[in-house]
Design a protein around this motif. Structure first.
Motif, PDB file in Angstrom:
ATOM      1  N   UNK A 163     -22.263 -24.405  10.497  1.00 33.99           N
ATOM      2  CA  UNK A 163     -22.502 -24.731  11.888  1.00 33.99           C
ATOM      3  C   UNK A 163     -23.949 -24.379  12.211  1.00 33.99           C
ATOM      4  N   UNK A 164     -24.644 -25.343  12.734  1.00 35.67           N
ATOM      5  CA  UNK A 164     -26.044 -25.131  13.070  1.00 35.67           C
ATOM      6  C   UNK A 164     -26.177 -24.793  14.554  1.00 35.67           C
ATOM      7  N   UNK A 165     -27.405 -24.461  14.932  1.00 34.53           N
ATOM      8  CA  UNK A 165     -27.661 -24.187  16.349  1.00 34.53           C
ATOM      9  C   UNK A 165     -27.422 -25.425  17.199  1.00 34.53           C
ATOM     10  N   UNK A 166     -27.728 -26.585  16.652  1.00 34.16           N
ATOM     11  CA  UNK A 166     -27.502 -27.838  17.369  1.00 34.16           C
ATOM     12  C   UNK A 166     -26.025 -28.074  17.653  1.00 34.16           C
ATOM     13  N   UNK A 167     -25.181 -27.762  16.656  1.00 36.74           N
ATOM     14  CA  UNK A 167     -23.734 -27.896  16.858  1.00 36.74           C
ATOM     15  C   UNK A 167     -23.241 -26.976  17.973  1.00 36.74           C
ATOM     16  N   UNK A 168     -23.701 -25.727  17.924  1.00 35.50           N
ATOM     17  CA  UNK A 168     -23.274 -24.756  18.934  1.00 35.50           C
ATOM     18  C   UNK A 168     -23.750 -25.171  20.323  1.00 35.50           C
ATOM     19  N   UNK A 169     -24.982 -25.644  20.424  1.00 38.17           N
ATOM     20  CA  UNK A 169     -25.502 -26.079  21.720  1.00 38.17           C
ATOM     21  C   UNK A 169     -24.747 -27.297  22.242  1.00 38.17           C
ATOM     22  N   UNK A 170     -24.383 -28.198  21.352  1.00 40.62           N
ATOM     23  CA  UNK A 170     -23.627 -29.379  21.772  1.00 40.62           C
ATOM     24  C   UNK A 170     -22.247 -28.994  22.294  1.00 40.62           C
ATOM     25  N   UNK A 171     -21.581 -28.061  21.624  1.00 44.04           N
ATOM     26  CA  UNK A 171     -20.262 -27.607  22.065  1.00 44.04           C
ATOM     27  C   UNK A 171     -20.357 -26.912  23.417  1.00 44.04           C
ATOM     28  N   UNK A 172     -21.357 -26.054  23.578  1.00 44.16           N
ATOM     29  CA  UNK A 172     -21.534 -25.358  24.856  1.00 44.16           C
ATOM     30  C   UNK A 172     -21.852 -26.351  25.963  1.00 44.16           C
ATOM     31  N   UNK A 173     -22.692 -27.336  25.679  1.00 49.01           N
ATOM     32  CA  UNK A 173     -23.033 -28.353  26.675  1.00 49.01           C
ATOM     33  C   UNK A 173     -21.788 -29.138  27.092  1.00 49.01           C
ATOM     34  N   UNK A 174     -20.966 -29.526  26.131  1.00 51.77           N
ATOM     35  CA  UNK A 174     -19.740 -30.244  26.452  1.00 51.77           C
ATOM     36  C   UNK A 174     -18.781 -29.375  27.259  1.00 51.77           C
ATOM     37  N   UNK A 175     -18.700 -28.089  26.921  1.00 49.03           N
ATOM     38  CA  UNK A 175     -17.810 -27.182  27.645  1.00 49.03           C
ATOM     39  C   UNK A 175     -18.279 -26.980  29.085  1.00 49.03           C
TER      40      UNK A 175
END
Length: 89
Positions: free
Chosen positions: A1-13
């Motif tokens: 899991x990259x930082x981009x993945x984590x940021x995308x999940x947080x943005x969607x949440x």
């Protein structure tokens, strides 16, 4: 899991939280302004007069938008579990 993945999940949440809470918060705000205007016109300063209508309208809005909100939450959760299962590839 990259930082981009984590940021995308947080943005969607965060966006999902805004979409789910928006109708209830918006209706409470409209009712609050209406009741405050009524209180200013009549000079009635009863605290329950502001609380009870917001509670009733909030409950009705939750009843009306509950199935839509639940389906959005279900889709988000399924997508998140799928990404976890696939290893975020």
């Amino acid at each position: 899991m990259t930082e981009g993945d984590a940021l995308e999940i947080v943005q969607q949440a965060i966006w999902l939280t805004i979409v789910l809470a928006g109708p209830v918060v918006g209706s409470a705000m409209v009712i609050g302004v209406g009741v405050a205007f009524f209180q200013a016109l009549t000079q009635i300063q009863e605290m329950t007069l502001t609380f009870v209508p917001k509670l009733i309208v909030g409950f009705l809005i939750i009843l009306l938008t509950g199935s839509y909100s639940g389906s959005l939450l279900k889709v988000f959760t399924e997508q998140l579990y799928l990404r976890i299962a696939l290893g975020f590839k």
